[in-house]
Design a protein around this motif. Structure first.
Motif, PDB file in Angstrom:
ATOM      1  N   GLY A   1       2.567  -3.683   6.009  1.00  0.00           N
ATOM      2  CA  GLY A   1       3.608  -4.066   6.963  1.00  0.00           C
ATOM      3  C   GLY A   1       4.909  -4.344   6.242  1.00  0.00           C
ATOM      4  N   PHE A   2       5.668  -5.321   6.725  1.00  0.00           N
ATOM      5  CA  PHE A   2       6.965  -5.645   6.120  1.00  0.00           C
ATOM      6  C   PHE A   2       6.782  -6.595   4.935  1.00  0.00           C
ATOM      7  N   LEU A   3       7.461  -6.302   3.840  1.00  0.00           N
ATOM      8  CA  LEU A   3       7.502  -7.199   2.693  1.00  0.00           C
ATOM      9  C   LEU A   3       8.552  -8.282   2.944  1.00  0.00           C
ATOM     10  N   PRO A   4       8.505  -9.394   2.187  1.00  0.00           N
ATOM     11  CA  PRO A   4       9.532 -10.438   2.345  1.00  0.00           C
ATOM     12  C   PRO A   4      10.931  -9.876   2.060  1.00  0.00           C
ATOM     13  N   PRO A   5      11.960 -10.409   2.714  1.00  0.00           N
ATOM     14  CA  PRO A   5      13.315  -9.893   2.520  1.00  0.00           C
ATOM     15  C   PRO A   5      13.939 -10.234   1.175  1.00  0.00           C
ATOM     16  N   LYS A   6      13.534 -11.357   0.566  1.00  0.00           N
ATOM     17  CA  LYS A   6      14.096 -11.771  -0.722  1.00  0.00           C
ATOM     18  C   LYS A   6      13.321 -11.121  -1.875  1.00  0.00           C
TER      19      LYS A   6
ATOM     20  N   ARG B   1       8.591  -9.372  -4.878  1.00  0.00           N
ATOM     21  CA  ARG B   1       7.901  -9.015  -6.127  1.00  0.00           C
ATOM     22  C   ARG B   1       6.593  -9.788  -6.291  1.00  0.00           C
ATOM     23  N   THR B   2       6.580 -11.019  -5.828  1.00  0.00           N
ATOM     24  CA  THR B   2       5.337 -11.801  -5.901  1.00  0.00           C
ATOM     25  C   THR B   2       4.242 -11.131  -5.084  1.00  0.00           C
ATOM     26  N   GLN B   3       4.585 -10.685  -3.879  1.00  0.00           N
ATOM     27  CA  GLN B   3       3.575 -10.023  -3.047  1.00  0.00           C
ATOM     28  C   GLN B   3       3.176  -8.682  -3.644  1.00  0.00           C
ATOM     29  N   LEU B   4       4.135  -7.950  -4.196  1.00  0.00           N
ATOM     30  CA  LEU B   4       3.817  -6.661  -4.815  1.00  0.00           C
ATOM     31  C   LEU B   4       2.912  -6.847  -6.032  1.00  0.00           C
ATOM     32  N   GLU B   5       3.110  -7.947  -6.753  1.00  0.00           N
ATOM     33  CA  GLU B   5       2.274  -8.212  -7.926  1.00  0.00           C
ATOM     34  C   GLU B   5       0.805  -8.341  -7.529  1.00  0.00           C
ATOM     35  N   GLU B   6       0.551  -8.888  -6.338  1.00  0.00           N
ATOM     36  CA  GLU B   6      -0.823  -9.007  -5.848  1.00  0.00           C
ATOM     37  C   GLU B   6      -1.438  -7.640  -5.561  1.00  0.00           C
ATOM     38  N   LEU B   7      -0.589  -6.627  -5.365  1.00  0.00           N
ATOM     39  CA  LEU B   7      -1.067  -5.281  -5.039  1.00  0.00           C
ATOM     40  C   LEU B   7      -1.087  -4.364  -6.253  1.00  0.00           C
ATOM     41  N   ARG B   8      -0.651  -4.858  -7.385  1.00  0.00           N
ATOM     42  CA  ARG B   8      -0.456  -4.011  -8.568  1.00  0.00           C
ATOM     43  C   ARG B   8      -1.737  -3.312  -9.017  1.00  0.00           C
ATOM     44  N   THR B   9      -2.870  -3.984  -8.899  1.00  0.00           N
ATOM     45  CA  THR B   9      -4.127  -3.400  -9.362  1.00  0.00           C
ATOM     46  C   THR B   9      -4.861  -2.621  -8.272  1.00  0.00           C
ATOM     47  N   SER B  10      -4.270  -2.535  -7.081  1.00  0.00           N
ATOM     48  CA  SER B  10      -4.930  -1.811  -5.987  1.00  0.00           C
ATOM     49  C   SER B  10      -5.043  -0.331  -6.315  1.00  0.00           C
ATOM     50  N   ARG B  11      -6.196   0.252  -6.016  1.00  0.00           N
ATOM     51  CA  ARG B  11      -6.416   1.682  -6.250  1.00  0.00           C
ATOM     52  C   ARG B  11      -6.448   2.439  -4.926  1.00  0.00           C
TER      53      ARG B  11
ATOM     54  N   ALA C   1       9.045   0.035  -7.772  1.00  0.00           N
ATOM     55  CA  ALA C   1       9.011   0.803  -9.027  1.00  0.00           C
ATOM     56  C   ALA C   1       8.806  -0.123 -10.215  1.00  0.00           C
ATOM     57  N   GLN C   2       9.439  -1.291 -10.187  1.00  0.00           N
ATOM     58  CA  GLN C   2       9.336  -2.239 -11.289  1.00  0.00           C
ATOM     59  C   GLN C   2       7.936  -2.836 -11.388  1.00  0.00           C
ATOM     60  N   VAL C   3       7.345  -3.179 -10.248  1.00  0.00           N
ATOM     61  CA  VAL C   3       6.062  -3.886 -10.254  1.00  0.00           C
ATOM     62  C   VAL C   3       4.865  -2.938 -10.226  1.00  0.00           C
ATOM     63  N   LEU C   4       4.930  -1.901  -9.385  1.00  0.00           N
ATOM     64  CA  LEU C   4       3.773  -1.022  -9.196  1.00  0.00           C
ATOM     65  C   LEU C   4       3.725   0.121 -10.197  1.00  0.00           C
ATOM     66  N   GLY C   5       4.855   0.413 -10.848  1.00  0.00           N
ATOM     67  CA  GLY C   5       4.863   1.466 -11.857  1.00  0.00           C
ATOM     68  C   GLY C   5       5.150   2.843 -11.274  1.00  0.00           C
ATOM     69  N   PRO C   6       4.914   3.890 -12.065  1.00  0.00           N
ATOM     70  CA  PRO C   6       5.309   5.261 -11.675  1.00  0.00           C
ATOM     71  C   PRO C   6       4.353   5.926 -10.690  1.00  0.00           C
ATOM     72  N   ARG C   7       4.226   5.357  -9.531  1.00  0.00           N
ATOM     73  CA  ARG C   7       3.322   5.930  -8.535  1.00  0.00           C
ATOM     74  C   ARG C   7       4.048   6.947  -7.659  1.00  0.00           C
ATOM     75  N   PRO C   8       3.335   7.955  -7.185  1.00  0.00           N
ATOM     76  CA  PRO C   8       3.933   8.873  -6.213  1.00  0.00           C
ATOM     77  C   PRO C   8       4.102   8.162  -4.888  1.00  0.00           C
ATOM     78  N   ALA C   9       5.130   8.532  -4.134  1.00  0.00           N
ATOM     79  CA  ALA C   9       5.388   7.849  -2.866  1.00  0.00           C
ATOM     80  C   ALA C   9       6.150   8.776  -1.931  1.00  0.00           C
ATOM     81  N   ALA C  10       6.247   8.347  -0.696  1.00  0.00           N
ATOM     82  CA  ALA C  10       7.022   9.088   0.306  1.00  0.00           C
ATOM     83  C   ALA C  10       7.702   8.075   1.221  1.00  0.00           C
ATOM     84  N   VAL C  11       8.967   8.333   1.499  1.00  0.00           N
ATOM     85  CA  VAL C  11       9.721   7.540   2.469  1.00  0.00           C
ATOM     86  C   VAL C  11       9.857   8.397   3.724  1.00  0.00           C
ATOM     87  N   THR C  12       9.250   7.943   4.807  1.00  0.00           N
ATOM     88  CA  THR C  12       9.301   8.706   6.055  1.00  0.00           C
ATOM     89  C   THR C  12      10.123   7.929   7.077  1.00  0.00           C
TER      90      THR C  12
END
Length: 290
Positions: free
Chosen positions: A150-155, A160-170, A190-201
């Motif tokens: 869903g939506f990440l926090p605006p700040k 980044r804190t929430q993304l860090e919790e997802l960093r190890t997700s496969r 990009a900073q937290v999750l690394g060089p993953r492929p993605a799509a903006v729709t």
């Protein structure tokens, strides 16, 4: 323009709509995506709960329908639940819709559905349009296992804190985002999750439907992702599995050996770190001085 009928004459006939609460998915852009069953329910509804009654009034008008409308947004969901329960107890048909897409998915309505379920009143999903599923189909990324965020926090810090919790997700990750925050969110991803492929729709099912694909770092600097208009769904592919070091394996084995015999400890660590069991068993014996 084609003279083909609106739907084939062999389409299943409409069925009478039984009393209950119906969670009705509505088009996310293209009005032709409305399902026949959704139209049956809205035509029969004694009450329609809507995130924005003005938006839903236009939708109903497009199909020649009229209904009693009550607001059900984040501020009015408790009152809407009380009104819905009164109608449901009287054996009436209540439909719940959001402005677009499937209700309850990052949209109001959960309080109403929960209240009906708590009283053992009938609740029925009417599936249909979903920006989440549409984006997954369009992204070209693995969709067999995914996590909807869903939506990440605006700040940025909280984001980044929430993304860090997802960093190890496969698993593939799916986010909603607004145009003005898109660029900054992509940079944090990009900073937290690394060089993953993605799509903006964005603008899914609409005239200017678009999917911009690349790595998160590439998308963060792509001018097409600089505050675009429209509803946006970001799909991020799974990360690469990290290879555990020998030190990581030893640490895990030592902890496991405090609870388990060497064979079982090796099996547990093998599954946890995705490492072969045989060398782990040998190392477990060495750690025990055998």
């Amino acid at each position: 323009m084609s003279d083909a009928p609106l739907f084939p004459p062999t389409a299943p006939p409409a069925r009478s709509v039984a009393p209950g609460l119906y969670l009705v998915a509505t088009p996310i852009g293209n009005l032709r995506d409305m399902t026949l069953r959704a139209l049956d329910v809205l035509a029969a509804a004694d009450l329609v709960l809507a995130e924005d009654t003005r938006v839903t009034a236009k939708l109903l008008s497009a199909y020649g329908l009229k209904a009693r409308l009550e607001r059900c947004d984040d501020h009015a969901s408790a009152r809407a639940a009380e009104i819905a329960l009164e109608h449901l107890r009287d054996g009436q048909v209540v439909a719940l819709v959001s402005d677009a897409g499937t209700p309850l998915v990052s949209d109001p309505g959960y309080v109403v559905a929960r209240a009906a379920i708590a009283e053992d009143l009938p609740v029925h999903p009417i599936p249909g349009p979903s920006s989440l599923l549409a984006a997954l189909c369009l992204a070209g990324l693995p969709a067999d296992r995914f996590t909807f965020i869903g939506f990440l926090p605006p700040k940025s810090g909280a984001r980044r804190t929430q993304l860090e919790e997802l960093r190890t997700s496969r698993q593939t990750l799916v986010f909603f985002e607004s145009g003005p925050r898109l660029k900054d969110s992509l940079a944090d991803m990009a900073q937290v999750l690394g060089p993953r492929p993605a799509a903006v729709t964005r603008e899914l099912t609409k005239l200017y439907e678009e999917a911009v694909r690349g790595t998160l770092a590439e998308l963060a600097v792509d001018p097409r992702c600089d505050a675009p208009k429209g509803e946006i769904v970001i799909v991020v592919g799974p990360g690469e599995a990290e290879v555990a070091s020998a030190e990581d394996a030893d640490t895990a084995l030592r902890e496991a050996l405090t609870r388990l015999p060497p064979g079982e400890a090796a099996s547990e660590v093998s599954k946890a770190l995705n490492l072969p069991r045989k060398p782990l068993y040998k190392r477990a014996l060495e750690l025990q001085g055998r």
